[in-house]
Design a protein around this motif. Structure first.
Motif, PDB file in Angstrom:
ATOM      1  N   PRO A 182       0.935  -1.152   0.069  1.00  0.00           N
ATOM      2  CA  PRO A 182       0.210   0.029  -0.006  1.00  0.00           C
ATOM      3  C   PRO A 182       0.780   1.294   0.062  1.00  0.00           C
ATOM      4  N   PHE A 183       0.357   2.175  -0.491  1.00  0.00           N
ATOM      5  CA  PHE A 183       0.903   3.730  -0.511  1.00  0.00           C
ATOM      6  C   PHE A 183      -0.417   4.600   0.400  1.00  0.00           C
ATOM      7  N   ILE A 184       0.297   5.084   1.263  1.00  0.00           N
ATOM      8  CA  ILE A 184      -0.662   6.154   2.123  1.00  0.00           C
ATOM      9  C   ILE A 184      -0.017   7.473   2.388  1.00  0.00           C
ATOM     10  N   SER A 185      -0.880   8.259   2.330  1.00  0.00           N
ATOM     11  CA  SER A 185      -0.536   9.846   2.410  1.00  0.00           C
ATOM     12  C   SER A 185      -1.496  10.541   3.202  1.00  0.00           C
ATOM     13  N   ILE A 186      -1.059  11.189   4.391  1.00  0.00           N
ATOM     14  CA  ILE A 186      -1.792  11.616   5.318  1.00  0.00           C
ATOM     15  C   ILE A 186      -1.469  13.234   5.517  1.00  0.00           C
ATOM     16  N   ASP A 187      -2.345  14.066   5.221  1.00  0.00           N
ATOM     17  CA  ASP A 187      -2.146  15.422   5.527  1.00  0.00           C
ATOM     18  C   ASP A 187      -3.185  15.716   6.770  1.00  0.00           C
ATOM     19  N   PHE A 188      -2.464  16.300   7.856  1.00  0.00           N
ATOM     20  CA  PHE A 188      -3.455  16.489   9.242  1.00  0.00           C
ATOM     21  C   PHE A 188      -3.019  17.712   9.941  1.00  0.00           C
ATOM     22  N   ALA A 189      -4.348  18.528  10.305  1.00  0.00           N
ATOM     23  CA  ALA A 189      -4.203  19.700  10.795  1.00  0.00           C
ATOM     24  C   ALA A 189      -5.073  19.973  12.042  1.00  0.00           C
ATOM     25  N   LEU A 190      -4.355  20.773  13.051  1.00  0.00           N
ATOM     26  CA  LEU A 190      -5.273  21.143  14.227  1.00  0.00           C
ATOM     27  C   LEU A 190      -5.287  22.741  13.963  1.00  0.00           C
ATOM     28  N   ASP A 191      -6.381  23.387  13.511  1.00  0.00           N
ATOM     29  CA  ASP A 191      -6.539  24.851  13.614  1.00  0.00           C
ATOM     30  C   ASP A 191      -7.043  25.716  14.690  1.00  0.00           C
ATOM     31  N   SER A 192      -6.642  26.697  14.864  1.00  0.00           N
ATOM     32  CA  SER A 192      -7.204  27.609  15.841  1.00  0.00           C
ATOM     33  C   SER A 192      -7.281  27.013  17.355  1.00  0.00           C
ATOM     34  N   VAL A 193      -6.098  26.424  17.692  1.00  0.00           N
ATOM     35  CA  VAL A 193      -5.929  25.775  18.982  1.00  0.00           C
ATOM     36  C   VAL A 193      -5.890  26.901  20.036  1.00  0.00           C
ATOM     37  N   ALA A 219      -6.878  27.616  24.577  1.00  0.00           N
ATOM     38  CA  ALA A 219      -7.098  27.147  26.016  1.00  0.00           C
ATOM     39  C   ALA A 219      -7.363  28.516  26.882  1.00  0.00           C
ATOM     40  N   GLU A 220      -8.776  28.374  27.570  1.00  0.00           N
ATOM     41  CA  GLU A 220      -9.196  29.359  28.245  1.00  0.00           C
ATOM     42  C   GLU A 220      -8.937  30.833  27.385  1.00  0.00           C
ATOM     43  N   LYS A 221      -9.751  30.537  26.234  1.00  0.00           N
ATOM     44  CA  LYS A 221      -9.651  31.776  25.224  1.00  0.00           C
ATOM     45  C   LYS A 221      -8.403  32.433  25.078  1.00  0.00           C
ATOM     46  N   VAL A 222      -7.308  31.873  25.077  1.00  0.00           N
ATOM     47  CA  VAL A 222      -5.951  32.170  24.721  1.00  0.00           C
ATOM     48  C   VAL A 222      -5.467  31.290  23.609  1.00  0.00           C
ATOM     49  N   PHE A 223      -5.308  32.040  22.419  1.00  0.00           N
ATOM     50  CA  PHE A 223      -4.797  31.397  21.195  1.00  0.00           C
ATOM     51  C   PHE A 223      -3.311  30.798  21.354  1.00  0.00           C
ATOM     52  N   LEU A 224      -3.087  29.470  20.994  1.00  0.00           N
ATOM     53  CA  LEU A 224      -1.891  28.647  21.380  1.00  0.00           C
ATOM     54  C   LEU A 224      -1.167  28.481  19.888  1.00  0.00           C
ATOM     55  N   GLY A 225      -2.052  28.406  18.811  1.00  0.00           N
ATOM     56  CA  GLY A 225      -1.208  28.158  17.577  1.00  0.00           C
ATOM     57  C   GLY A 225      -2.190  27.156  16.835  1.00  0.00           C
ATOM     58  N   PHE A 226      -1.286  26.325  16.024  1.00  0.00           N
ATOM     59  CA  PHE A 226      -1.952  25.391  15.140  1.00  0.00           C
ATOM     60  C   PHE A 226      -0.915  24.223  14.853  1.00  0.00           C
ATOM     61  N   VAL A 227      -1.557  22.985  14.401  1.00  0.00           N
ATOM     62  CA  VAL A 227      -0.558  21.839  14.076  1.00  0.00           C
ATOM     63  C   VAL A 227      -0.857  21.628  12.806  1.00  0.00           C
ATOM     64  N   LYS A 228       0.147  21.319  11.853  1.00  0.00           N
ATOM     65  CA  LYS A 228       0.211  20.876  10.620  1.00  0.00           C
ATOM     66  C   LYS A 228       1.200  19.690  10.282  1.00  0.00           C
ATOM     67  N   SER A 229       0.690  18.686   9.995  1.00  0.00           N
ATOM     68  CA  SER A 229       1.374  17.444   9.798  1.00  0.00           C
ATOM     69  C   SER A 229       1.592  16.688   8.576  1.00  0.00           C
ATOM     70  N   LYS A 230       2.393  15.986   8.120  1.00  0.00           N
ATOM     71  CA  LYS A 230       2.213  15.256   6.975  1.00  0.00           C
ATOM     72  C   LYS A 230       2.971  13.791   7.205  1.00  0.00           C
ATOM     73  N   LEU A 231       2.168  12.847   6.934  1.00  0.00           N
ATOM     74  CA  LEU A 231       2.871  11.324   6.932  1.00  0.00           C
ATOM     75  C   LEU A 231       2.431  10.382   5.510  1.00  0.00           C
ATOM     76  N   ASP A 232       3.836   9.978   5.275  1.00  0.00           N
ATOM     77  CA  ASP A 232       3.911   9.179   4.223  1.00  0.00           C
ATOM     78  C   ASP A 232       4.166   7.951   4.251  1.00  0.00           C
ATOM     79  N   TYR A 233       3.474   6.936   3.581  1.00  0.00           N
ATOM     80  CA  TYR A 233       4.152   5.515   3.910  1.00  0.00           C
ATOM     81  C   TYR A 233       4.356   4.758   2.535  1.00  0.00           C
ATOM     82  N   LYS A 234       5.401   4.430   2.264  1.00  0.00           N
ATOM     83  CA  LYS A 234       5.620   3.507   1.125  1.00  0.00           C
ATOM     84  C   LYS A 234       6.848   2.476   1.458  1.00  0.00           C
ATOM     85  N   ASN A 235       7.038   1.277   0.710  1.00  0.00           N
ATOM     86  CA  ASN A 235       7.891   0.547   0.810  1.00  0.00           C
ATOM     87  C   ASN A 235       8.429   0.256   2.286  1.00  0.00           C
TER      88      ASN A 235
END
Length: 416
Positions: free
Chosen positions: A186-197, A199-215
């Motif tokens: 199989p070949f698998i590609s995953i783009d994952f993001a957590l936007d507008s993180v 806590a207690e009404k304080v903006f902490l940032g965002f997560v951006k990730s990339k996962l690729d699987y092959k061979n």
């Protein structure tokens, strides 16, 4: 012996004509099953299942409550008139605690010759959507796409994973998974993001990730950013490669002799984001700095790096007292050195103190093998604030070490 329990169980089955060996054209049947409670190792309540089949076409309806936390309701049709099984679900509702998913359009898929074909699959939760389309074969080439957009991360964490609402950051989840190939390659590609993180009404940032699987190799690039303008300067991340075998017939998921290379780093990472992950504490503050690198194989892994917590503070839920924390550790292969450790009561705690510590921990496969740690100082454990979390806790209690308390653990001794 296992316990089986049925309550208000009612089953009616009507079958007309005989089943053909090659088709369901002359077959008709009605199944009506209801039960208030069924216990077969786990509990099902309010079961209502109906199936009405005539000449290879069936109307189905299913309602149930599983273990008091999962509700499932669906109705639709099954078509058995051709060489494939076609299923159309007009309505579907899945509710786990207070987190629900329901279809926004008809769900249509079929199965034939070891292969699922998904023509239409879309679920909604508030403003979030989950879409799936494509095909998956257990023996041949497959290609499908899973897309998740704007799913409420806090709602998911609280109602599905059971995290405390007051310690769970707000966020929007977005994910796209592309799958292609065969079950053995199989070949698998995953783009994952957590936007507008937040806590207690304080903006902490965002997560951006990339996962690729092959061979049989997984490549990861997971990053946490403070702002989108600092996209090239993440303040927390994990990247590298990891050998793993995701083929359907894999006999060894984690190849023992293949090389891995992972790097974890923190660049003034705001610890408020991690407040919900650590049990027993609230109001976590401070920053995390450093990097840890893992290389080698699963059987012979090398770890090198250092981490430091600065300006740390938290409130312990057990006694409702606030503490200040600063620490620095160095990791080299199987040895973890506590270069500095300081835990103190905050300035508002009357009669508060501080404990400092240092030492070394030798690890064997990430488990302590030898420990040699020295500590000294005193620390307040209870005061009048503690009664707010437990009325049975009252008084002033503190601990105090000797001039230099030392804890030693090895093959020959375990002493304090």
């Amino acid at each position: 012996s296992e316990l089986f329990y049925l309550s208000d169980f009612d089953l009616n089955i009507t079958i007309d004509d005989e089943v053909s060996q090659i088709s369901f054209e002359d077959f008709s049947a009605n199944v009506d099953l209801t039960a208030r409670r069924i216990f077969l190792g786990s509990e099902i309540r309010d079961l209502d299942f109906q199936l009405n089949m005539n000449q290879g076409l069936a109307d189905i309806k299913l309602n149930l409550l599983y273990q008091d936390f999962l509700t499932y309701i669906t109705q639709g049709k099954i078509d058995l008139t051709s060489n494939k099984v076609s299923i159309t679900l007009d309505d579907i509702l899945t509710k786990y605690n207070q987190f629900d998913l329901r279809n926004s359009e008809k769900i249509i898929f079929n199965y034939s010759n070891d292969e699922f074909q998904i023509s239409s699959f879309s679920l909604e939760h508030n403003n979030g959507t989950i879409d799936l389309n494509g095909n998956y074969s257990f023996s041949d080439y497959s290609e499908f796409i899973l897309s998740i957009k704007n799913l409420d991360g806090k709602d998911l964490s609280v109602n599905v994973f059971g995290l405390p609402p007051d310690q769970t950051p707000d966020s929007d989840i977005n994910l796209q998974l592309d799958y292609s190939g065969t079950p053995e390659n199989p070949f698998i590609s995953i783009d994952f993001a957590l936007d507008s993180v937040q806590a207690e009404k304080v903006f902490l940032g965002f997560v951006k990730s990339k996962l690729d699987y092959k061979n049989k190799l997984l490549t990861a690039d997971v990053n946490f950013f403070k702002t989108k303008s600092e996209i090239n300067n993440p303040w927390l991340g994990l990247n590298g490669t990891l050998p793993i075998d995701l083929s359907l017939s894999s006999q060894q998921r984690l190849p023992k002799n293949e090389q891995l290379d992972l790097n974890f780093f923190a660049n003034n990472f705001d610890l408020r984001f991690a407040g919900s992950i650590i049990p027993g504490i609230t109001k976590l503050n401070g920053t995390l700095e450093g990097d840890i690198k893992l290389t080698g194989t699963y059987n012979d892994m090398n770890t090198n790096g250092q981490l430091q917590i600065k300006y740390g503070s938290f409130t312990a839920q057990a006694n409702n007292l606030n503490y200040l924390l600063e620490t620095g550790i160095v990791v080299k292969n199987d040895e973890l050195t506590i270069a500095s450790f300081s835990l103190s009561n905050n300035k508002e705690t009357k009669g508060g103190g501080k404990i400092i510590a240092s030492g070394k921990i030798n690890l064997d496969n990430f488990k302590p093998k030898k420990i040699d740690i020295s500590a000294s100082g005193d620390l307040k454990l209870l005061n009048e604030n503690s009664r707010a979390v437990n009325p049975n806790l009252y008084g002033d209690i503190a601990i105090r070490t000797g001039e230099n308390m030392r804890f030693i653990m090895n093959e020959l001794q375990n002493s304090l």
